[in-house]
Design an enzyme around this catalytic site. Structure first.
Site, mmCIF file in Angstrom:
data_model
loop_
_atom_site.group_PDB
_atom_site.id
_atom_site.type_symbol
_atom_site.label_atom_id
_atom_site.label_comp_id
_atom_site.label_asym_id
_atom_site.label_seq_id
_atom_site.Cartn_x
_atom_site.Cartn_y
_atom_site.Cartn_z
ATOM 1 N N LYS A 94 117.762 104.045 22.807
ATOM 2 C CA LYS A 94 116.548 104.725 23.275
ATOM 3 C C LYS A 94 115.553 103.671 23.689
ATOM 4 C CE LYS A 94 113.952 108.309 23.993
ATOM 5 N NZ LYS A 94 113.852 107.787 25.387
ATOM 6 N N GLN A 115 112.520 96.915 20.898
ATOM 7 C CA GLN A 115 112.680 98.366 20.764
ATOM 8 C C GLN A 115 113.501 98.740 19.525
ATOM 9 O OE1 GLN A 115 111.425 100.094 23.854
ATOM 10 N NE2 GLN A 115 111.174 101.758 22.406
ATOM 11 N N LYS A 118 110.999 98.641 16.626
ATOM 12 C CA LYS A 118 109.984 99.668 16.850
ATOM 13 C C LYS A 118 110.539 101.045 16.520
ATOM 14 C CE LYS A 118 108.091 99.519 20.937
ATOM 15 N NZ LYS A 118 107.660 99.771 22.338
ATOM 16 N N LYS A 130 116.902 99.171 26.552
ATOM 17 C CA LYS A 130 115.863 99.072 27.587
ATOM 18 C C LYS A 130 116.539 98.824 28.914
ATOM 19 C CE LYS A 130 111.309 99.062 27.890
ATOM 20 N NZ LYS A 130 110.300 99.683 27.030
ATOM 21 N N GLY A 169 110.269 106.324 30.451
ATOM 22 C CA GLY A 169 109.455 105.501 31.341
ATOM 23 C C GLY A 169 108.994 104.209 30.698
ATOM 24 N N ASP A 170 108.467 103.341 31.523
ATOM 25 C CA ASP A 170 107.785 102.111 31.111
ATOM 26 C C ASP A 170 106.956 101.717 32.340
ATOM 27 O OD1 ASP A 170 107.860 99.970 28.760
ATOM 28 O OD2 ASP A 170 107.857 98.804 30.591
ATOM 29 N N THR A 214 101.600 107.142 23.772
ATOM 30 C CA THR A 214 101.523 105.711 23.458
ATOM 31 C C THR A 214 100.066 105.282 23.274
ATOM 32 O OG1 THR A 214 103.483 105.427 24.836
ATOM 33 C CG2 THR A 214 102.357 103.431 24.129
ATOM 34 N N ASN A 245 99.605 104.258 32.197
ATOM 35 C CA ASN A 245 99.804 105.337 31.235
ATOM 36 C C ASN A 245 99.236 105.002 29.854
ATOM 37 O OD1 ASN A 245 101.990 106.294 28.942
ATOM 38 N ND2 ASN A 245 101.412 107.915 30.353
ATOM 39 N N SER A 381 108.867 110.635 22.186
ATOM 40 C CA SER A 381 110.115 110.870 22.916
ATOM 41 C C SER A 381 111.158 111.485 21.976
ATOM 42 C CB SER A 381 110.675 109.554 23.469
ATOM 43 O OG SER A 381 110.046 109.196 24.677
#
Ligand code: NDP
Ligand code: 2IT
Length: 449
Positions: A94, A115, A118, A130, A169-170, A214, A245, A381
């Site tokens: 993820k 990630q 996290k 990622k 997204g990123d 976020t 964002n 998410s």
């Protein structure tokens, strides 16, 4: 004290350098985590014996592919696509997709590595991954973006699945791009598999609060740090870099919590508005018009635009770097400290250089690393996946309450782990150790894979 464990960690780092030449951001992210792990090896000999850290530093799978597409004038372009499926001990891979010209394997690997920990900190069942491309979406029409996304997904789809790998997204990837990617996935697979992507539009499987998550989460995390020190956002000046964002919704929540966000930025420069950033106008300029930040200052009498320069020159009590990696260096950290900044909370991934983090430590600035402070996005998410799986839809209030609770839990876990491992108040160590322990336990339980 832990001479042997420290030597083990150094040996692991040297091996990462040797096997991944030139991947400087990946080296930086690994170094920062490894610096926290000697104390863990001292308590968990089994992780040294089974080379658990070494295994976590090696991605399970790395996918690199060609992405050809045609622009509106008929010119052919070739970009490079990446997906690094780093670790699936806790759940399907993820993590987001980044579309930015700077993207390369080292950057995707640093993001994927971060990630893992996290996602572990969120307490949700998600592994780490990622991806992205060196495609530059700036100035591209909707039709060009669509053709790029379709070409990207035409290769990537075979690696994805709700139980396998779930992108989101990123930088450069928002609801518009997720829509084009989802459409192409659905078309190729003939499956309406909502759980294969998150950050979807509200009308087709998206979840309330995911767009805000976020930024809101980083503000909630900052509120927890303030709370521990018997303080609050009330009357605090806040500087937030970026205007995408994460930054937009961090500004929104900071204002709701009583602080004033006085500056934000994009890659062209920064704006200062002593009256507080007008959020509706910022959203109009950045989300609707997709214009440069200067346009905000053109329309607001109280605002000034500074081309280039460092947003960290603007005095503040709280800084929320929310643009990109290594945007805040040692000099900028020194300026923040001299100007009386007391909190730095990372909305972006690894925005502070190692030098900057050293300055925060020396100056006694309370610091929260991105893997803890910006985890609200990926946590929400996971809530989107949960709603997709149960074909349910939660209210905004319920979802936001869950997010606030998750951020409080992450803060408390990092805080308690730091104390437990002899570094009270050190949220870097707390986040690294708490995240690592959760992943390592699962890796260990699954045997030598
Ligand atoms: P967006 O694309 O929405 O916005 C990115 C912002 O950062 C823009 O203002 C952009 O300016 C600026 N920026 C990007 N790259 C650079 C650069 N090289 N130099 C200067 N400014 C730059 O991305 P997000 O807001 O989603 O992401 C921001 C950060 O937060 C990233 O580090 C991302 O990894 C991280 N993050 C994002 C999450 C999410 O859910 N979206 C979750 C957790 C972390 P410009 O438009 O001029 O390029
Ligand atoms: O860095 C991140 O945590 C993200 N870009 C969000 C990842 C996600 O899967 O929601």
């Amino acid at each position: 004290m832990q001479a042997q464990e420290t030597a083990t960690v150094e040996r692991i780092y040297d091996e990462v350098l040797r096997r991944n030449p030139g991947e400087t951001e990946f080296h930086q992210a690994v170094r920062e985590v490894l610096d926290s792990l000697a104390v863990v090896l001292a308590r968990h000999g089994e992780y040294a014996e089974m080379k658990t850290i070494e295994r976590i530093c090696e991605p399970e799978r790395q996918i690199i592919f060609r992405v050809p597409w045609q622009d509106d004038r008929g010119e052919v372009h070739i970009n490079r696509g990446f997906r690094v499926e780093f670790n699936s001990a806790l759940g399907p891979y993820k993590g987001g997709l980044r579309f930015h010209p700077s993207v390369n394997l080292g950057i995707v690997k640093f993001l994927g590595f971060e990630q893992i920990f996290k996602n572990a900190l969120t307490g949700m069942p998600i592994g780490g991954g990622k991806g992205g491309s060196d495609f530059d979406p700036k100035g591209r029409s909707d039709a060009e973006i669509m053709r790029f996304c379709q070409s990207f997904m035409t290769e990537l789809y075979r690696h994805l699945g709700e139980y396998t790998d779930v992108p989101a997204g990123d930088i450069g990837v928002g609801t518009r791009e997720i829509g084009f990617l989802f459409g192409q996935y659905k078309r190729i697979t003939n499956r309406y598999e909502s759980g294969v992507l998150t950050g979807k539009g509200l009308g087709w499987g998206g979840a309330l609060v995911r767009p805000e998550a976020t930024g809101y989460g980083a503000a909630f995390f900052a509120a927890e740090m303030l709370n521990v020190r018997d303080q609050s956002f009330d009357g605090k000046r806040v500087v937030i870099s970026g205007s995408g964002n994460v930054a937009v919704y961090a500004i929104e929540k900071v204002h709701q919590l009583g602080g004033t966000a006085v500056a934000c930025s994009d890659s062209s420069g920064y704006v200062v508005d002593e009256n507080g950033i007008d959020l509706e106008l910022l959203k109009q300029v950045k989300e609707v018009e997709r214009a440069r930040i200067e346009v905000y200052a053109d329309r607001v009498g109280s605002a000034t635009f500074v081309a280039g320069g460092s947003i960290w020159d603007v005095p503040c009590d709280i800084a929320l770097p929310s643009a990109t990696q290594n945007e805040l260096d040692g000099d900028a950290a020194g300026t923040l400290a001299r100007n009386g900044c007391a909190y730095v909370v990372e909305g972006a991934n690894m925005p502070s250089t190692p030098d900057a983090v050293g300055v925060f430590r020396e100056a006694g600035i309370a610091f929260a690393p991105g893997k803890a402070a910006n985890a609200g996005g990926v946590a929400t998410s996971a809530l989107e996946m949960q709603q997709n799986a149960s074909r349910d839809r939660w209210t905004f209030e319920h979802s936001e309450a869950r997010l606030a609770e998750i951020m409080r839990d992450i803060h408390n876990r990092c805080h308690e782990t730091a104390g437990d491992y002899g570094a009270p108040g050190d949220l870097v160590l707390g986040a690294n150790v708490a995240g690592f322990l959760r992943v390592a336990e699962a890796v260990h339980a699954h045997g030598l894979i």
